[in-house]
Design a protein around this motif. Structure first.
Motif, mmCIF file in Angstrom:
data_model
loop_
_atom_site.group_PDB
_atom_site.id
_atom_site.type_symbol
_atom_site.label_atom_id
_atom_site.label_comp_id
_atom_site.label_asym_id
_atom_site.label_seq_id
_atom_site.Cartn_x
_atom_site.Cartn_y
_atom_site.Cartn_z
ATOM 1 N N UNK B 199 0.810 -1.221 0.000
ATOM 2 C CA UNK B 199 0.000 0.000 0.000
ATOM 3 C C UNK B 199 0.847 1.276 0.000
ATOM 4 N N UNK B 200 0.336 2.297 -0.640
ATOM 5 C CA UNK B 200 0.994 3.617 -0.602
ATOM 6 C C UNK B 200 0.291 4.535 0.405
ATOM 7 N N UNK B 201 -0.861 4.098 0.921
ATOM 8 C CA UNK B 201 -1.598 4.838 1.955
ATOM 9 C C UNK B 201 -1.715 3.958 3.198
ATOM 10 N N UNK B 202 -1.722 4.569 4.395
ATOM 11 C CA UNK B 202 -1.810 3.757 5.615
ATOM 12 C C UNK B 202 -2.953 2.744 5.588
ATOM 13 N N UNK B 203 -2.655 1.543 6.090
ATOM 14 C CA UNK B 203 -3.670 0.483 6.181
ATOM 15 C C UNK B 203 -4.094 0.293 7.630
ATOM 16 N N UNK B 204 -3.554 1.121 8.537
ATOM 17 C CA UNK B 204 -3.852 1.071 9.968
ATOM 18 C C UNK B 204 -4.557 2.392 10.315
ATOM 19 N N UNK B 205 -5.639 2.355 11.120
ATOM 20 C CA UNK B 205 -6.371 3.593 11.435
ATOM 21 C C UNK B 205 -5.486 4.601 12.187
ATOM 22 N N UNK B 206 -5.689 5.870 11.912
ATOM 23 C CA UNK B 206 -4.884 6.944 12.516
ATOM 24 C C UNK B 206 -5.506 7.335 13.865
ATOM 25 N N UNK B 207 -5.396 6.409 14.835
ATOM 26 C CA UNK B 207 -6.173 6.545 16.078
ATOM 27 C C UNK B 207 -5.311 6.046 17.245
ATOM 28 N N UNK B 208 -4.713 6.991 17.966
ATOM 29 C CA UNK B 208 -3.767 6.631 19.037
ATOM 30 C C UNK B 208 -4.367 5.678 20.069
ATOM 31 N N UNK B 209 -5.584 5.961 20.485
ATOM 32 C CA UNK B 209 -6.218 5.147 21.533
ATOM 33 C C UNK B 209 -6.362 3.696 21.098
ATOM 34 N N UNK B 210 -6.737 3.536 19.804
ATOM 35 C CA UNK B 210 -6.908 2.181 19.249
ATOM 36 C C UNK B 210 -5.577 1.424 19.199
ATOM 37 N N UNK B 211 -4.505 2.135 18.878
ATOM 38 C CA UNK B 211 -3.213 1.484 18.627
ATOM 39 C C UNK B 211 -2.415 1.205 19.904
ATOM 40 N N UNK B 212 -2.731 1.922 20.959
ATOM 41 C CA UNK B 212 -1.958 1.861 22.201
ATOM 42 C C UNK B 212 -1.897 0.430 22.768
ATOM 43 N N UNK B 213 -0.690 0.035 23.192
ATOM 44 C CA UNK B 213 -0.513 -1.273 23.826
ATOM 45 C C UNK B 213 -0.393 -2.444 22.866
ATOM 46 N N UNK B 214 -0.418 -2.156 21.574
ATOM 47 C CA UNK B 214 -0.336 -3.241 20.579
ATOM 48 C C UNK B 214 1.101 -3.374 20.058
ATOM 49 N N UNK B 215 1.349 -4.507 19.417
ATOM 50 C CA UNK B 215 2.690 -4.782 18.878
ATOM 51 C C UNK B 215 2.578 -4.966 17.366
ATOM 52 N N UNK B 216 3.243 -4.071 16.649
ATOM 53 C CA UNK B 216 3.100 -4.054 15.187
ATOM 54 C C UNK B 216 4.363 -4.584 14.499
ATOM 55 N N UNK B 217 4.130 -5.409 13.497
ATOM 56 C CA UNK B 217 5.198 -5.969 12.658
ATOM 57 C C UNK B 217 4.936 -5.449 11.240
ATOM 58 N N UNK B 218 5.841 -4.579 10.777
ATOM 59 C CA UNK B 218 5.631 -3.881 9.498
ATOM 60 C C UNK B 218 6.516 -4.506 8.432
#
Lengths: 318, 318
Positions: B199-218
């Motif tokens: 993707x050339x555009x983010x595929x993850x929502x731009x939402x700090x509260x939603x993302x907090x505490x998660x572990x991302x593998x890019x």
């Protein structure tokens, strides 16, 4: 995918067919109907890893070679590698061929085509200087290009001259193969002389009278530091025929004569002119080849096509 | 020479062994005990021919890949190719491995090692965005790295989501695989989220509260124009862990955050620090991989060694 080794190459095609493929490659080169990026050298310690990519209109491929100069000490050849052919429409690998063998066969064929177009039909005596892999294959193709009766071979640095003579004699039972005592003797005895050495100093005597009227096929020098030919030859030839434009940047046998003023740029002519029918009326001729990936791709495609038709090679389950 | 296809890889090694080989490659990378020239791109029309050379202390090799973006229209995969391994002492070809398979296996393993070192032992829910080849292999390795009970998968551009779920379910019978309706749902449901899209555009929502505490593998973004992650993630992570130094020049998910000031250079940390035992006390983590030829060579050497021991693969008569 098909894998083809040297045995398969021999079964698939004749030397004459490979020479015809080289002529086809010259026509593709002239029409500019190909895409050939610069060859890529990767140097690690004293060793080299080489990629030679080339795209024709019907196929593309890469010759991947390794050059390990210390290998002979380990009883292994300096050059190893693979020629990879890919489908032009999808990129999928379709064929691999032994890389040292394809190099030997296509380079020998370029020399043979050189003889087809620079030497008279009735030449009888061939001289070969350099008894490495190329000395061997050059001789086989030369004897297809013309009906040589005698071949005189010489190598100043080889202890294996008698063995080389025996190997050639086995392949060419109807030709008299003899070991010369010097390069002077080779030139004196011969109408056509092939040089196939990695020498940095001339391997041909610097003697205009000796060289006059002969036809030289120069295979060895592919780096600016390599020289097989002395000043005398450049002073008696009208033109220097070359296989590819970039030969003028790669070979010491072109760079040095230009720098020293032994020859003028206007005398350097594309060999394709002769393939296209330009009449050669020159007493003494010199054809210099440095090779290119296009030769590998065109010859490999022919071998692959013929091998498929004949059911040769090893099928690899990708 | 030995030829190994995907079936042989599966028989030769376990996913855990490949992840261990990736860890070994990280140590070789840290010790600088390798030589890896820049990868070489040859572009012809819209297609790419790629050479990825790398020398370790015990072996060397080249991954040769073709990328033909129109292939799916012809029902062929975009990526084809071969991994060639050569003997370190003589240069002779010793092994070839299916290039698309080795890429899939080693890239999946890098993601798995990322999970080994960035996520807690007790995570139960995995999210996967992107249902291509990498989405599949990333999931297999993730489920080896941790005992995931549920995997939620999503792809905004794929009509094949149900088929992808079935394929994964077959490979992972003890894990619940479900198709999500949105990337928001995937993130919400998951402790660890893998992104593997072009993707050339983010595929993850731009939402700090939603993302907090998660572990991302890019995994996806390997070009400056490619982005999988929005501003929000960079504002809540302490550090961005990367697999190789040059990731900072290759991935839009590092270049853009630096340019926009979402993250500082000092926050970009080598992932090897974690492999070496640095304690991770961060609530939200992001590991970005772009891959390198060293991974291919180290993983291929393992597969080749194990395949030889087990008598697997096809012997090619060079």
């Amino acid at each position: 995918m098909l894998y083809l080794n040297e045995h398969d190459i021999k079964e698939a095609v004749s030397l004459d067919e490979i020479m015809d493929a080289i002529e086809k490659a010259f026509h593709i080169y002239e029409k500019d109907a190909f895409f050939m990026p610069d060859r890529i050298h990767i140097d690690k310690d004293q060793n080299t890893l080489l990629y030679m990519p080339c795209f024709s209109e019907s196929i593309f491929g890469t010759k991947i070679l390794t050059l390990f100069p210390d290998n002979p000490k380990k009883n292994e050849p300096v050059t190893n590698g693979l020629m990879l052919l890919n489908d032009r429409e999808t990129g999928k690998p379709v064929c691999m061929i032994n890389g040292a063998s394809i190099t030997a066969y296509r380079t020998g064929a370029v020399g043979g085509v050189g003889i087809r177009y620079t030497s008279p039909q009735n030449v009888k005596n061939l001289g070969v200087i350099g008894t490495g892999v190329q000395g061997f294959y050059q001789t086989l193709y030369a004897c297809k290009a013309r009906n040589f009766e005698k071949v005189t071979v010489f190598d100043a640095y080889s202890q294996k001259l008698p063995e080389f003579v025996l190997r050639l004699q086995k392949e060419l039972p109807n030709v008299e193969i003899i070991a010369g005592d010097s390069s002077e003797e080779v030139v004196k005895n011969s109408d056509v002389i092939i040089t196939a050495t990695p020498s940095t100093e001339p391997v041909i005597p610097n003697d205009k009278e000796l060289l006059k009227g002969k036809h030289f096929i120069a295979i060895g020098s592919y780096k600016p530091t390599m020289h097989e030919y002395p000043q005398a030859i450049f002073e008696i030839i009208e033109n220097l025929y070359i296989d590819t434009e970039f030969a003028t940047e790669e070979s010491g046998d072109i760079i040095t004569p230009l720098e020293e003023g032994w020859i003028k740029e206007a005398q350097i002519k594309p060999f394709i002119d002769l393939v296209n029918g330009k009449k050669l009326e020159e007493e003494t001729t010199l054809f210099k080849s440095v090779g290119m990936g296009l030769f590998d791709v065109v010859v490999s495609e022919l071998i692959y096509t013929k091998a498929k038709e004949k059911g040769l090679g090893q099928v690899i389950n990708l």
